[in-house]
Design a protein around this motif. Structure first.
Motif, PDB file in Angstrom:
ATOM      1  N   ARG A  22       0.851  -1.183   0.000  1.00 54.47           N
ATOM      2  CA  ARG A  22       0.000   0.000   0.000  1.00 54.47           C
ATOM      3  C   ARG A  22       0.891   1.239   0.000  1.00 54.47           C
ATOM      4  N   PHE A  70      -7.948   3.564  -1.112  1.00 59.00           N
ATOM      5  CA  PHE A  70      -8.467   3.609   0.251  1.00 59.00           C
ATOM      6  C   PHE A  70      -8.405   5.030   0.801  1.00 59.00           C
ATOM      7  N   TRP A 126      -9.404   3.326   8.450  1.00 58.85           N
ATOM      8  CA  TRP A 126      -9.398   3.021   7.030  1.00 58.85           C
ATOM      9  C   TRP A 126     -10.784   2.651   6.522  1.00 58.85           C
ATOM     10  N   GLN A 144     -13.051   0.702   3.288  1.00 60.51           N
ATOM     11  CA  GLN A 144     -12.979  -0.616   2.654  1.00 60.51           C
ATOM     12  C   GLN A 144     -12.350  -0.569   1.270  1.00 60.51           C
ATOM     13  N   GLY A 145     -12.287   0.592   0.676  1.00 60.26           N
ATOM     14  CA  GLY A 145     -11.646   0.735  -0.621  1.00 60.26           C
ATOM     15  C   GLY A 145     -12.621   0.768  -1.785  1.00 60.26           C
TER      16      GLY A 145
END
Length: 124
Positions: free
Chosen positions: A45, A94, A114, A116-117
């Protein structure tokens, strides 16, 4: 309960544009540093763009001049305008939030919350 919900991903051809949104809830949004990160299959990431509490923005070199991050504190929403998209921009994107001072703005480990994207796919 902190919630971050991304939207706006999709499939586009190279050179096209997309606008990602991240709706935040459960915390004092205006007090948090917010960022966009991405992860491609088989890769770590990485930070794409972040915007601090005062509106200052920072970008990864790979997206400078093509992506623009912004925040609407009244709507608790974070945006990422992506123009001139390239196939190498293909990844899961994200949204992330950091409550404390962030010293390394584009480092994923600095962010505690964060979403979930949302998937972005750019074809050549």
């Amino acid at each position: 309960q902190v919630q971050l919900v991304e939207s706006g991903g999709g499939s586009v051809q190279a050179g096209g544009s997309l606008r990602l949104s991240c709706r935040a809830s459960g915390f004092t949004y205006s007090s948090y540093c917010m960022g966009w990160f991405r992860q491609a299959p088989g890769k770590e990431r990485e930070g794409v763009a972040v915007i601090e509490r005062d509106g200052s923005a920072s970008y990864a070199d790979s997206v400078k001049g093509r992506f623009t991050i912004s925040r609407d504190n009244a709507q608790n929403t974070l945006y990422l305008q992506m123009d001139s998209l390239k196939p190498e921009d293909t990844a899961m994107y994200f949204c992330a939030a950091a409550a404390d001072y962030v010293s390394r703005l584009l480092l994923p480990g600095e962010y505690g919350y964060w979403g979930q994207g949302t998937q972005v796919t750019v074809s050549s």
